[in-house]
Enzyme design. Sequence first.
Site, PDB file in Angstrom:
ATOM      1  N   ASN A 174      55.358  65.236  74.889  1.00 31.33           N
ATOM      2  CA  ASN A 174      54.418  64.117  74.940  1.00 31.33           C
ATOM      3  C   ASN A 174      53.421  64.383  76.054  1.00 31.33           C
ATOM      4  OD1 ASN A 174      55.436  62.076  72.896  1.00 31.33           O
ATOM      5  ND2 ASN A 174      57.303  62.648  74.022  1.00 31.33           N
ATOM      6  N   GLU A 175      52.335  65.009  75.662  1.00 28.12           N
ATOM      7  CA  GLU A 175      51.331  65.453  76.616  1.00 28.12           C
ATOM      8  C   GLU A 175      50.464  64.269  77.055  1.00 28.12           C
ATOM      9  OE1 GLU A 175      51.771  68.149  77.838  1.00 28.12           O
ATOM     10  OE2 GLU A 175      51.924  69.845  76.482  1.00 28.12           O
ATOM     11  N   PRO A 176      49.623  64.466  78.090  1.00 28.28           N
ATOM     12  CA  PRO A 176      48.744  63.386  78.543  1.00 28.28           C
ATOM     13  C   PRO A 176      48.052  62.707  77.363  1.00 28.28           C
ATOM     14  CG  PRO A 176      48.539  65.261  79.998  1.00 28.28           C
ATOM     15  CD  PRO A 176      49.455  65.688  78.897  1.00 28.28           C
ATOM     16  N   THR A 193      50.490  73.358  79.714  1.00 32.91           N
ATOM     17  CA  THR A 193      51.793  73.658  79.102  1.00 32.91           C
ATOM     18  C   THR A 193      51.759  75.034  78.453  1.00 32.91           C
ATOM     19  OG1 THR A 193      52.133  71.324  78.681  1.00 32.91           O
ATOM     20  CG2 THR A 193      53.438  72.845  77.354  1.00 32.91           C
TER      21      THR A 193
END
Length: 633
Positions: A174-176, A193
């Site tokens: 769950n990236e920014p 990442t």
Amino acid sequence: MLEARDSTPSRGLSTIPHATTVTQERIRTVVVDDHEGIARLVANRIATLIRERQAAGEPAVLGLATGSTPIGVYRELIRMHEEEGLSFANVVTFNLDEYFPMWPDSVHSYHRFMWENLFEHVDIDPKNVHIPRGDIPRGQVDEECRRYEDEIRRLGGIDFQILGIGKTGHIGFNEPGSGAESRTRIVTLDAVTRRDAAADFFGEDFVPREAVTMGVATILEAREIAIIATGEHKAFIVRRAVEGDVDVEVAATFLQGHSNTTFYVDRAAAAELTRIKTPWLLDEVQWTPDLTVRAVVWLSETTGRAILHLTQRDYAEHKMSSLVARYGTPGAVNGETFNALGAKIRGKSKLPRGLRTICFSPHPDDDVISMGGILRKFVENENHMTVAYMTSGNIAVFDHDVRRYVDFLQRLAHNGLGDAKVADAWANKVRAFLDSKKPGDVDIPEVLDIKRIIREAEAVSGIETIGLSEAAARFLNLPFYQTGKVRKDSVGPADVAIVRALLEEIKPELIFVAGDLSDPHGTHRMCKEAIDMALVEYAAAGNPRPEIWLYRGAWQEWPITEATWLVPMSQEELRLKIQAIFKHQSQKDSAPFPGSDDREFWQRVEARNKDTAAILDRLGLAEYFAMEAYVVE
Ligand code: F6R
């Protein structure tokens, strides 16, 4: 060093009421000494859950993570299975994520990771294992994600979820930008990442752009969550997640709203937490000599005022009045801190002379990158130096460099300096392999050897630059490193025996060891492990323990407050050190494993050595040109 003082907190001069016990931590956070300690705690909790459910005849549903963080937990669970009879027969698992696209048998796949690191060592029923799929057509992913969520629900939800945290603050992938309502879905990986994964994939270009991940909402529905972070490279994001505001830009902050989450951190990852970094801002503290130096240096940097200029008001405004009270006046505490820092400075005349010394260098180049300055001074002081390169560093040589050297050898042979036929046969074999090589393929032995030899020749040239001869170099080529892959074997008796034999031979009075906490590949840590074990055996055999000076690798320098010795370098000395680094040509321009820093090694060194000197200057000590730092263990 400062003298220890009595630890009764003084209330004398403070005009600000003492802070009551407050904490800025918004997630329950447990600081444990090291990675192994965390692994034991978390594995014990999981084992208890599994056994409780077994007793009740129910399944235990675990949410699992991959990456370097949970490996220790899995190792401990396997040990419990083998030695304590912990059964996984009632365990159901759901993994957080998988790259997309990704085939389950790929070395990069999280399917393979989970089987190799846990499932194939325990008695879990393969039907109970769930991992998002990276091997389906793009058009079927949404449906598959819905099915994944349904399956979690059907099995009653996740009882215990393990999480790691990425540098972006991601949990799962769950990236920014991932919202609190997000569910299992396909996502685009953040650039940070992908760069962090580049070493595992043999280059950023080969890291997939997408992944399938459980959403934030899916994770938050777990009844209990353990999030783990180790290593100083996680320290800033830990602080952000634990103390910062909830924000979609940092998914881990959503855990602040989960009532049963524990954040397990080792000392290195905890370093930026307020209670560790600046505890006096939270509560009354016991002013030890070390804490005093740290606090005064922090105050000087925060106020921008030299140490000897810090005033009563500076101390009072930063909740440090109790410190002044202990000393009577700001001048007294300023002076003592100034002297303590000054006493750390060790120029050539204050460094050892005539000692038998070994510099243990994990890779060929850590010696000159991290301690080229002191090496030169040790040579000038006529210490008897051995530089022991512990691993070959061969995985960090580009294939194009191998082609260049093979071409060179062939040309030599065709010019009468060697057997042209032999050289041709050998060159053809190497070229044929390189032509067919796919990213991540392990090199054939000939290529691994060429890469090793390239680095050995560079290492010799490097130490010659600072005045040592080839005879000072030893190439230990420790077996744990010889996998040809980024992932190494564990350190074993064969590694320890090699290190011990060198200790027995040299009988060093002083050794230099890389004391990195945040080495991205773990090689520095593993080398230290081999040295520590060898030293135990060496001492048990009746040998006197050498003095141990720890240096930091290419990634970071010791903070001046932690350093035991600060070693100044002149402009010429820094230039010579950089020339020695240049000799490591295979690592120049762009290294295969640069970490998350785009600069070349010599640029980082220049900045880091000048920065260390600049800090002392800002604090109001002498204005040196550059400096290295060492911690005596
Ligand atoms: C892995 C995952 C990621 C990692 C995180 C930390 O399944 O979901 O969130 O936990 O990227 O990775 P490491 O542990 O390798 O530092």
